[in-house]
Structure formats: C-alpha cells, structure tokens
Motif scaffolding. Structure first.
Motif, PDB file in Angstrom:
ATOM      1  N   THR A 191       0.871  -1.260  -0.055  1.00 17.07           N
ATOM      2  CA  THR A 191      -0.060  -0.042  -0.096  1.00 17.07           C
ATOM      3  C   THR A 191       0.924   1.314   0.037  1.00 17.07           C
ATOM      4  O   THR A 191       2.008   1.348   0.537  1.00 17.07           O
ATOM      5  CB  THR A 191      -0.897   0.065   1.366  1.00 17.07           C
ATOM      6  N   ARG A 192       0.361   2.252  -0.332  1.00  8.86           N
ATOM      7  CA  ARG A 192       1.167   3.680  -0.790  1.00  8.86           C
ATOM      8  C   ARG A 192       0.330   4.751  -0.315  1.00  8.86           C
ATOM      9  O   ARG A 192      -0.846   4.744  -0.610  1.00  8.86           O
ATOM     10  CB  ARG A 192       1.814   3.511  -2.085  1.00  8.86           C
ATOM     11  N   GLY A 193       0.933   5.914   0.380  1.00  7.67           N
ATOM     12  CA  GLY A 193       0.232   6.916   0.795  1.00  7.67           C
ATOM     13  C   GLY A 193       1.130   8.139   0.352  1.00  7.67           C
ATOM     14  O   GLY A 193       1.979   8.052  -0.641  1.00  7.67           O
ATOM     15  N   LEU A 194       1.099   9.030   1.445  1.00  5.50           N
ATOM     16  CA  LEU A 194       1.992  10.362   1.005  1.00  5.50           C
ATOM     17  C   LEU A 194       2.539  10.834   2.441  1.00  5.50           C
ATOM     18  O   LEU A 194       1.869  10.851   3.419  1.00  5.50           O
ATOM     19  CB  LEU A 194       0.737  11.575   0.564  1.00  5.50           C
ATOM     20  N   ALA A 195       3.838  10.985   2.413  1.00  7.71           N
ATOM     21  CA  ALA A 195       4.299  11.259   3.844  1.00  7.71           C
ATOM     22  C   ALA A 195       4.209  12.622   4.270  1.00  7.71           C
ATOM     23  O   ALA A 195       3.841  13.729   3.229  1.00  7.71           O
ATOM     24  CB  ALA A 195       6.110  11.153   3.582  1.00  7.71           C
ATOM     25  N   ALA A 196       3.993  13.082   5.427  1.00  5.14           N
ATOM     26  CA  ALA A 196       3.895  14.174   6.029  1.00  5.14           C
ATOM     27  C   ALA A 196       4.251  14.159   7.457  1.00  5.14           C
ATOM     28  O   ALA A 196       4.341  13.151   8.168  1.00  5.14           O
ATOM     29  CB  ALA A 196       2.332  14.512   5.953  1.00  5.14           C
ATOM     30  N   HIS A 197       4.482  15.109   7.924  1.00  3.35           N
ATOM     31  CA  HIS A 197       4.564  15.371   9.455  1.00  3.35           C
ATOM     32  C   HIS A 197       3.643  14.984  10.320  1.00  3.35           C
ATOM     33  O   HIS A 197       2.358  15.348  10.108  1.00  3.35           O
ATOM     34  CB  HIS A 197       5.239  16.647   9.972  1.00  3.35           C
ATOM     35  N   SER A 198       3.864  14.180  11.337  1.00  2.00           N
ATOM     36  CA  SER A 198       2.646  13.710  12.021  1.00  2.00           C
ATOM     37  C   SER A 198       1.838  14.560  12.741  1.00  2.00           C
ATOM     38  O   SER A 198       0.584  14.401  13.295  1.00  2.00           O
ATOM     39  CB  SER A 198       3.068  12.662  13.062  1.00  2.00           C
ATOM     40  N   ALA A 199       2.343  16.025  12.944  1.00  2.00           N
ATOM     41  CA  ALA A 199       1.662  17.050  13.730  1.00  2.00           C
ATOM     42  C   ALA A 199       0.534  17.555  12.937  1.00  2.00           C
ATOM     43  O   ALA A 199      -0.170  18.276  13.281  1.00  2.00           O
ATOM     44  CB  ALA A 199       2.770  17.909  13.940  1.00  2.00           C
ATOM     45  N   ARG A 200       1.016  17.398  11.598  1.00  2.00           N
ATOM     46  CA  ARG A 200       0.092  17.809  10.415  1.00  2.00           C
ATOM     47  C   ARG A 200      -0.551  16.699   9.575  1.00  2.00           C
ATOM     48  O   ARG A 200      -0.093  16.461   8.369  1.00  2.00           O
ATOM     49  CB  ARG A 200       0.705  18.808   9.591  1.00  2.00           C
ATOM     50  N   ALA A 201      -1.044  15.572  10.211  1.00  2.00           N
ATOM     51  CA  ALA A 201      -1.247  14.328   9.556  1.00  2.00           C
ATOM     52  C   ALA A 201      -2.342  14.451   8.417  1.00  2.00           C
ATOM     53  O   ALA A 201      -2.284  13.735   7.426  1.00  2.00           O
ATOM     54  CB  ALA A 201      -1.936  13.550  10.543  1.00  2.00           C
ATOM     55  N   TRP A 202      -3.118  15.493   8.230  1.00  2.00           N
ATOM     56  CA  TRP A 202      -4.074  15.634   7.295  1.00  2.00           C
ATOM     57  C   TRP A 202      -3.504  16.001   6.042  1.00  2.00           C
ATOM     58  O   TRP A 202      -4.107  16.025   4.994  1.00  2.00           O
ATOM     59  CB  TRP A 202      -5.028  16.936   7.794  1.00  2.00           C
ATOM     60  N   MET A 203      -2.007  16.459   5.897  1.00  2.00           N
ATOM     61  CA  MET A 203      -1.265  16.754   4.783  1.00  2.00           C
ATOM     62  C   MET A 203      -0.970  15.478   4.202  1.00  2.00           C
ATOM     63  O   MET A 203      -0.489  15.617   2.975  1.00  2.00           O
ATOM     64  CB  MET A 203      -0.188  17.635   5.196  1.00  2.00           C
ATOM     65  N   GLY A 204      -0.875  14.427   4.786  1.00  2.00           N
ATOM     66  CA  GLY A 204      -0.315  13.267   4.184  1.00  2.00           C
ATOM     67  C   GLY A 204      -1.623  12.188   4.108  1.00  2.00           C
ATOM     68  O   GLY A 204      -2.807  12.271   4.292  1.00  2.00           O
ATOM     69  N   GLU A 205      -1.093  10.757   3.631  1.00  2.00           N
ATOM     70  CA  GLU A 205      -2.109   9.695   3.426  1.00  2.00           C
ATOM     71  C   GLU A 205      -1.228   8.381   4.318  1.00  2.00           C
ATOM     72  O   GLU A 205       0.013   8.219   3.684  1.00  2.00           O
ATOM     73  CB  GLU A 205      -2.412   9.489   1.965  1.00  2.00           C
ATOM     74  N   ASN A 206      -1.908   7.785   5.245  1.00  2.00           N
ATOM     75  CA  ASN A 206      -1.259   6.963   6.039  1.00  2.00           C
ATOM     76  C   ASN A 206      -1.203   5.567   5.138  1.00  2.00           C
ATOM     77  O   ASN A 206      -2.302   4.840   5.127  1.00  2.00           O
ATOM     78  CB  ASN A 206      -1.686   6.758   7.287  1.00  2.00           C
ATOM     79  N   ALA A 207      -0.031   4.954   4.756  1.00  2.00           N
ATOM     80  CA  ALA A 207      -0.069   3.808   4.022  1.00  2.00           C
ATOM     81  C   ALA A 207      -0.357   2.567   4.821  1.00  2.00           C
ATOM     82  O   ALA A 207      -0.688   1.622   4.582  1.00  2.00           O
ATOM     83  CB  ALA A 207       1.301   3.692   3.367  1.00  2.00           C
ATOM     84  N   ILE A 208       0.110   2.711   6.241  1.00  2.00           N
ATOM     85  CA  ILE A 208      -0.311   1.475   7.289  1.00  2.00           C
ATOM     86  C   ILE A 208      -1.691   1.658   7.561  1.00  2.00           C
ATOM     87  O   ILE A 208      -2.325   0.263   7.459  1.00  2.00           O
ATOM     88  CB  ILE A 208       0.582   1.599   8.525  1.00  2.00           C
ATOM     89  N   HIS A 209      -2.479   2.697   7.682  1.00  2.00           N
ATOM     90  CA  HIS A 209      -3.834   2.570   7.626  1.00  2.00           C
ATOM     91  C   HIS A 209      -4.363   1.967   6.420  1.00  2.00           C
ATOM     92  O   HIS A 209      -5.306   1.371   6.727  1.00  2.00           O
ATOM     93  CB  HIS A 209      -4.265   3.847   7.744  1.00  2.00           C
ATOM     94  N   ALA A 210      -4.131   2.329   5.428  1.00  2.00           N
ATOM     95  CA  ALA A 210      -4.395   1.832   4.151  1.00  2.00           C
ATOM     96  C   ALA A 210      -4.473   0.091   3.972  1.00  2.00           C
ATOM     97  O   ALA A 210      -4.945  -0.392   3.124  1.00  2.00           O
ATOM     98  CB  ALA A 210      -3.676   2.288   3.018  1.00  2.00           C
ATOM     99  N   ALA A 211      -3.483  -0.480   4.731  1.00  2.00           N
ATOM    100  CA  ALA A 211      -3.029  -1.975   4.874  1.00  2.00           C
ATOM    101  C   ALA A 211      -4.257  -2.569   5.777  1.00  2.00           C
ATOM    102  O   ALA A 211      -4.350  -3.778   5.690  1.00  2.00           O
ATOM    103  CB  ALA A 211      -1.759  -2.005   5.380  1.00  2.00           C
TER     104      ALA A 211
END
Length: 368
Positions: A191-211
């Motif tokens: 699964t693939r996502g988009l990296a971001a700072h965890s303090a601004r998680a809404w800027m990314g896409e979590n690949a672990i959650h996608a799994a």
C-alpha cells in the motif's frame, strides 16, 4: 566416534552398527547448521564408503549411496543433514553437543532430523541385502531458501541417481506415515500513501492505515479442509510480516504485508495464486515464492505395502517437505520418521531413544 590425526580438520568416524539412538547422539554432536554441513557430510561419506554393497556418489555436501542387486523395486530413503541455528536462550537443551535425560536425547536436530538420518545409516550398514534396492540420499541446505537445496541440486545435476518407484523422507512424524504435503505460496501486498509530519497528519496519506482492509480480509478468511485421496489437508492463510514507516513523527508513505498461504495438494501454485488474488482483489500483490504440494499417492503398490507394514492409519502432512520434489519427478513419496515435528527447531528439541529404535525396526521389517 573417533578422530584421525591429519593436517586439516580431523575426520570423524561414525560407528553405523551401534545402537541407533547412540548413533543419533553422535550425529547431533557434529554441528551442521545450514551452510556448514561439510564435517557431517565428510563423516557420513567416509562411513558409507566402507560398505562394499553400496555405490557412493558425492555432490557438494550431498551424498547418494545405492544398492545394485537387481531387485524388482527401488526405493529412496532421504534425509537432510542441516539444522537450524543453535538456540541463543541460556540453558536451552536443544543445542550441541547432545545430552541425555534418562532415555530422552536432547540436542539440535534430534527430531529435525538426525534421528531419521541415523535410521538411514543404520539400514545402510545392517541390511546389506534388502528385499528392494535402496537409494540413500543425504543432502544439505534444506532449512534455508529453496534455491540452495541440496536435493534440488541433485535433481538438476544427478537426476539419474534418483530414479525410484517410491520415496520415504525421514522427517519426524511420530512413527506414523504422513502422505504428501501442503503447498506453500508467499505474497507481498503493498500500500502507498503520502508522507507528512505527524503533527500535520491531514497533509499526508497513511499507508499503514491503508493496509487495514488487507488484515481484516485475512482475519475473516475461513480456511478450507480439503480431502485429497482420502486424507484431509487443512489450509491456512496468514499475514506473517508487516513493514512500514520511517520515523516516529512521519506519516508513512509505504507499507508491505507479507502473506503465506498453505494450500492443499489438490491445487497447483497457479490455482493457489488465484485464491489469494481473489481474496485481496484491488490491492497491489507481488508473488515472491511458491512450491507445489504433493498428493499422497498411497494407492500405489509400494506405499500401500509400506503403510500396511507400519500398521497405523496414515495422516496428511500439513507443512511443506521435500516429498514434493520427489512427487514432481513422478515418484510417490511419504514422510515417516522418529520424533514429534512440533519439537523441531525448539529450544528443547528432543527425541525418545525408543522412538528412533521403533522407526528403524518398522523399516527393517518392511525391507526384509
């Protein structure tokens, strides 16, 4: 066991006619972790070459020894020389050298599978005129990647030495014939996502959650029990590894779930792959490894007579073993050996001396 003084490593002599349980202990005492089987292979080759009724061939750390008496049937007795690494837990008894507790032998390889190798060697030495011609096969690198297998190398380079009507792999089965084996296939689901700072998680896409849906489908999957030639094989499909993330404050942009499907021998690897791809449709799947299973083939004359001689109801082999390599060559094969397979690779690996003796006695009865 004695040693010969030489300019290099000492040659270890094995007494093949001693009590087979003591022979098992002598084999355990020669450490043979995968990739380091040469000392044990040297000792076995030297012992076999003293037996005039055997024709001995060596390929790397694999040895083939065969009788040539013109019998109507030829069988293979096969076993691997290597063990998994020694335990690191202090106080473990499944190590090297061996030790005894009353009539129970402890040590690395006691069940997987130096008890079985000792039975092979005892038969080679004490049954010089069996009712069937025998090809004894001792091979290296069974416990590691399939491409390193000594038996696989023999199939590729010395296939003519392995022609037979029936094969017995002396893997531990508690003295019961276990027919065929399950196949195994592995996948990586990405699964693939988009990296971001965890303090601004809404800027990314979590690949672990996608799994998460992958794990949910696997958890909900109901594995089948499949009857093949009268034996019931239990299947299983599981996530066995998961990798993802780069740091504690970064939303992960990639995740990988490794999946292992153990499938009944009614399926080909291609059919097993289709099962996994159907269950995980929509995900990026990469098949990384597969090995076909083996049907039990117990209705052929040689295995049927062997099952009758053992006198126990045969069982299926749930794990993958090298009977599959023999089956692929058109040789019906079974697993039969001393010891409990559940103890293999454990920190307290052990085998009862009487179990090794009983396994030897059953084979001698059949061969005599």
């Amino acid at each position: 066991m004695t040693y010969e003084d030489s300019g290099q490593a000492p040659l270890i002599y094995l007494d093949l006619e001693q009590d087979v349980a003591l022979l098992t202990a002598a084999l355990i005492d020669i450490s043979s972790v995968s990739g380091n089987e040469s000392a044990l292979a040297d000792a076995i080759e030297a012992a076999l070459r003293t037996l005039d009724h055997l024709h001995v061939t060596r390929n790397g750390n694999a040895i083939v020894a065969a009788t040539r008496q013109g019998r109507a049937e030829r069988i293979i007795l096969a076993g691997h020389l290597d063990t998994v690494p020694l335990p690191s837990t202090p106080g473990s008894r499944g190590t090297v050298p061996s030790s005894w507790d009353s009539d129970v032998l402890y040590g690395r390889g006691a069940t997987d599978m130096k008890g079985g190798v000792a039975v092979q060697l005892a038969i080679a030495a004490t049954v010089p005129a069996p009712s069937k011609d025998i090809t004894f096969v001792f091979y290296d690198n069974e416990e590691v990647a399939a491409e390193k297998s000594g038996l696989g190398r023999l199939v590729r380079e010395n296939r003519e030495l392995l022609e037979a009507d029936f094969g017995i792999l002396l893997e531990p089965t508690n003295g019961t014939v276990e027919g065929g084996c399950n196949g195994t296939i592995r996948f990586q689901a990405h699964t693939r996502g988009l990296a971001a700072h965890s303090a601004r998680a809404w800027m990314g896409e979590n690949a672990i959650h996608a799994a998460a849906p992958i794990l949910a489908r696997l958890a909900a999957y109901q594995p089948a029990t499949v009857s093949v030639d009268g034996l019931d094989y239990r299947e299983s499909m599981n996530a066995v590894k998961i990798h993802g993330g780069t740091a504690g404050n970064v939303i992960p942009d990639a995740c990988m779930v490794e999946i292992n499907y153990r499938f009944a021998p009614d399926k080909t690897p291609a059919q097993a792959e289709a099962v996994v791809r159907e269950l995980l449709a929509g995900f990026d799947l990469e098949c990384t490894d597969s090995s076909a299973g083996a049907r039990p083939g117990l209705d052929a004359p040689a295995p049927a007579s062997f099952v009758a001689a053992v006198g126990r109801e045969p069982l299926p082999k749930y794990g993958w073993t090298d009977v599959a390599r023999l089956s692929e060559m058109g040789i019906p094969a079974v697993n039969f050996g001393p010891g409990d397979a559940l103890l293999a690779h454990s920190d307290n690996e052990h085998v009862a001396a009487q179990d090794v003796r009983d396994c030897l006695a059953a084979l001698v009865r059949w061969l005599s």
